[in-house]
Design a protein around this motif. Structure first.
Motif, PDB file in Angstrom:
ATOM      1  N   ALA A 164       0.875  -1.203  -0.239  1.00  0.00           N
ATOM      2  CA  ALA A 164      -0.091   0.213  -0.101  1.00  0.00           C
ATOM      3  C   ALA A 164       0.807   1.266  -0.067  1.00  0.00           C
ATOM      4  O   ALA A 164       0.651   2.348  -0.645  1.00  0.00           O
ATOM      5  CB  ALA A 164      -0.943  -0.103   1.063  1.00  0.00           C
ATOM      6  N   TRP A 165       2.186   1.245   1.021  1.00  0.00           N
ATOM      7  CA  TRP A 165       2.791   2.410   0.654  1.00  0.00           C
ATOM      8  C   TRP A 165       3.475   2.683  -0.601  1.00  0.00           C
ATOM      9  O   TRP A 165       3.621   3.689  -1.117  1.00  0.00           O
ATOM     10  CB  TRP A 165       3.771   2.110   1.860  1.00  0.00           C
ATOM     11  CG  TRP A 165       4.963   3.336   2.008  1.00  0.00           C
ATOM     12  CD1 TRP A 165       4.673   4.571   2.528  1.00  0.00           C
ATOM     13  CD2 TRP A 165       6.192   3.483   1.208  1.00  0.00           C
ATOM     14  NE1 TRP A 165       5.767   5.423   2.198  1.00  0.00           N
ATOM     15  CE2 TRP A 165       6.643   4.594   1.671  1.00  0.00           C
ATOM     16  CE3 TRP A 165       6.884   2.344   0.605  1.00  0.00           C
ATOM     17  CZ2 TRP A 165       8.031   5.204   1.177  1.00  0.00           C
ATOM     18  CZ3 TRP A 165       8.145   2.917   0.249  1.00  0.00           C
ATOM     19  CH2 TRP A 165       8.722   4.171   0.509  1.00  0.00           C
ATOM     20  N   ILE A 166       4.068   1.586  -1.324  1.00  0.00           N
ATOM     21  CA  ILE A 166       4.892   1.703  -2.536  1.00  0.00           C
ATOM     22  C   ILE A 166       3.553   2.106  -3.659  1.00  0.00           C
ATOM     23  O   ILE A 166       4.003   2.764  -4.512  1.00  0.00           O
ATOM     24  CB  ILE A 166       5.175   0.266  -2.656  1.00  0.00           C
ATOM     25  CG1 ILE A 166       6.464  -0.100  -2.277  1.00  0.00           C
ATOM     26  CG2 ILE A 166       5.412   0.212  -4.571  1.00  0.00           C
ATOM     27  CD1 ILE A 166       6.911  -1.411  -2.547  1.00  0.00           C
ATOM     28  N   ARG A 167       2.336   1.651  -3.350  1.00  0.00           N
ATOM     29  CA  ARG A 167       1.378   2.262  -4.476  1.00  0.00           C
ATOM     30  C   ARG A 167       0.662   3.575  -4.279  1.00  0.00           C
ATOM     31  O   ARG A 167      -0.104   3.806  -4.802  1.00  0.00           O
ATOM     32  CB  ARG A 167       0.170   1.260  -4.632  1.00  0.00           C
ATOM     33  CG  ARG A 167       0.760  -0.062  -5.345  1.00  0.00           C
ATOM     34  CD  ARG A 167      -0.158  -1.241  -5.167  1.00  0.00           C
ATOM     35  NE  ARG A 167       0.382  -2.673  -5.552  1.00  0.00           N
ATOM     36  CZ  ARG A 167       0.575  -3.138  -6.632  1.00  0.00           C
ATOM     37  NH1 ARG A 167       0.410  -2.342  -7.929  1.00  0.00           N
ATOM     38  NH2 ARG A 167       1.159  -4.288  -6.827  1.00  0.00           N
ATOM     39  N   LYS A 168       1.277   4.173  -2.996  1.00  0.00           N
ATOM     40  CA  LYS A 168       0.908   5.518  -2.510  1.00  0.00           C
ATOM     41  C   LYS A 168      -0.476   5.569  -2.184  1.00  0.00           C
ATOM     42  O   LYS A 168      -1.525   6.401  -2.027  1.00  0.00           O
ATOM     43  CB  LYS A 168       1.194   6.459  -3.554  1.00  0.00           C
ATOM     44  CG  LYS A 168       2.591   6.750  -3.961  1.00  0.00           C
ATOM     45  CD  LYS A 168       2.978   7.694  -5.064  1.00  0.00           C
ATOM     46  CE  LYS A 168       4.448   7.803  -5.405  1.00  0.00           C
ATOM     47  NZ  LYS A 168       4.493   8.822  -6.185  1.00  0.00           N
ATOM     48  N   LYS A 169      -0.921   4.235  -1.589  1.00  0.00           N
ATOM     49  CA  LYS A 169      -2.171   4.277  -0.972  1.00  0.00           C
ATOM     50  C   LYS A 169      -2.091   4.840   0.442  1.00  0.00           C
ATOM     51  O   LYS A 169      -3.377   5.087   1.141  1.00  0.00           O
ATOM     52  CB  LYS A 169      -2.896   2.859  -0.848  1.00  0.00           C
ATOM     53  CG  LYS A 169      -2.682   2.121  -2.447  1.00  0.00           C
ATOM     54  CD  LYS A 169      -4.039   2.760  -3.224  1.00  0.00           C
ATOM     55  CE  LYS A 169      -4.149   2.190  -4.511  1.00  0.00           C
ATOM     56  NZ  LYS A 169      -5.104   2.677  -5.308  1.00  0.00           N
ATOM     57  N   ARG A 170      -0.990   4.960   1.008  1.00  0.00           N
ATOM     58  CA  ARG A 170      -0.820   5.488   2.327  1.00  0.00           C
ATOM     59  C   ARG A 170       0.405   6.418   2.314  1.00  0.00           C
ATOM     60  O   ARG A 170       1.270   6.086   1.430  1.00  0.00           O
ATOM     61  CB  ARG A 170      -0.820   4.541   3.300  1.00  0.00           C
ATOM     62  CG  ARG A 170       0.330   3.374   3.212  1.00  0.00           C
ATOM     63  CD  ARG A 170       0.307   2.445   4.028  1.00  0.00           C
ATOM     64  NE  ARG A 170       0.864   2.792   5.402  1.00  0.00           N
ATOM     65  CZ  ARG A 170       0.572   2.077   6.624  1.00  0.00           C
ATOM     66  NH1 ARG A 170       0.189   1.034   6.463  1.00  0.00           N
ATOM     67  NH2 ARG A 170       0.971   2.802   7.766  1.00  0.00           N
ATOM     68  N   ASP A 171       0.308   7.570   3.196  1.00  0.00           N
ATOM     69  CA  ASP A 171       1.549   8.542   3.131  1.00  0.00           C
ATOM     70  C   ASP A 171       2.636   7.980   3.957  1.00  0.00           C
ATOM     71  O   ASP A 171       3.698   7.999   3.449  1.00  0.00           O
ATOM     72  CB  ASP A 171       1.121   9.741   3.791  1.00  0.00           C
ATOM     73  CG  ASP A 171       0.056  10.483   2.798  1.00  0.00           C
ATOM     74  OD1 ASP A 171       0.066  10.127   1.565  1.00  0.00           O
ATOM     75  OD2 ASP A 171      -0.872  11.422   3.329  1.00  0.00           O
ATOM     76  N   ASP A 172       2.528   7.618   5.039  1.00  0.00           N
ATOM     77  CA  ASP A 172       3.573   7.011   5.926  1.00  0.00           C
ATOM     78  C   ASP A 172       3.673   5.472   6.020  1.00  0.00           C
ATOM     79  O   ASP A 172       2.975   4.594   5.754  1.00  0.00           O
ATOM     80  CB  ASP A 172       3.198   7.269   7.318  1.00  0.00           C
ATOM     81  CG  ASP A 172       2.606   8.722   7.745  1.00  0.00           C
ATOM     82  OD1 ASP A 172       3.598   9.509   6.910  1.00  0.00           O
ATOM     83  OD2 ASP A 172       2.228   8.945   8.397  1.00  0.00           O
ATOM     84  N   PRO A 173       5.170   5.061   5.814  1.00  0.00           N
ATOM     85  CA  PRO A 173       5.254   3.677   5.646  1.00  0.00           C
ATOM     86  C   PRO A 173       4.871   2.984   6.986  1.00  0.00           C
ATOM     87  O   PRO A 173       4.935   3.700   8.136  1.00  0.00           O
ATOM     88  CB  PRO A 173       7.001   3.548   5.711  1.00  0.00           C
ATOM     89  CG  PRO A 173       7.542   5.029   6.052  1.00  0.00           C
ATOM     90  CD  PRO A 173       6.260   6.020   5.948  1.00  0.00           C
TER      91      PRO A 173
END
Length: 171
Positions: free
Chosen positions: A73-82
């Protein structure tokens, strides 16, 4: 920082681009990086890039589950924070609990269904078998063809007619 160092850094950013930043690692050993938004030599704005350096570098060897869902989700920019390792472990425990609950409910449902069939409260599903293909106009009916009328040396094939080809016998 000195002015010379800042000038060198600005030149490197301008010509090479920013260095990748290590953001985190997961329990499998995969490393996650980001390259911040920057301007290229031609003045083009390059958006932030996120990527992973996998432990298993061969693309054909990837399996489902090699990367945690939170990192994807982080890689696909679905979330801002790792994600943090605590968050990943908490979510993994929750998923395992849900799998067990689903299994328990499914077993209870099978037992209840068997009891209802046994007591006659619910009729058991009937299993029908229909020949032919669902897209055929004669689905579920006898196929519109005749068996061959003869055998051996005087063989004549059956008088099969495709559906809708002039024969009103099968309509």
């Amino acid at each position: 920082m000195s002015r010379a160092w800042q000038a060198l850094r600005a030149l490197r950013l301008r010509f090479v681009g920013p260095a990748k930043e290590l953001v985190g690692t997961d329990q499998f050993g995969n490393k996650y990086y980001r390259m911040p938004k920057h301007e290229s030599r031609a003045g083009q704005i390059i958006p932030e890039r996120r990527f992973v350096e996998a432990v298993n570098r061969e693309a054909y060897q990837y399996q489902i589950g090699d990367f945690p869902v939170e990192w994807e989700a982080w890689i696909r920019k679905k979330r801002d924070d790792p994600p943090t390792i605590e968050e990943i472990l908490r979510n993994e425990n929750y998923r395992e609990e849900m799998k067990q609950k689903v299994k328990d409910v499914s077993e209870k449902d099978k037992l209840l269904q068997a009891k209802e069939y046994e007591e006659g409260l619910v009729a058991e599903p009937s299993h029908t078998q229909v020949k032919g293909h669902a897209s055929a106009p004669y689905y579920g009916k006898k196929e519109p063809s005749q068996d061959p009328a003869s055998t051996a040396n005087i063989f004549q094939p059956g008088a099969w007619m495709p559906p809708g080809s002039g024969s009103s016998k099968n309509k």
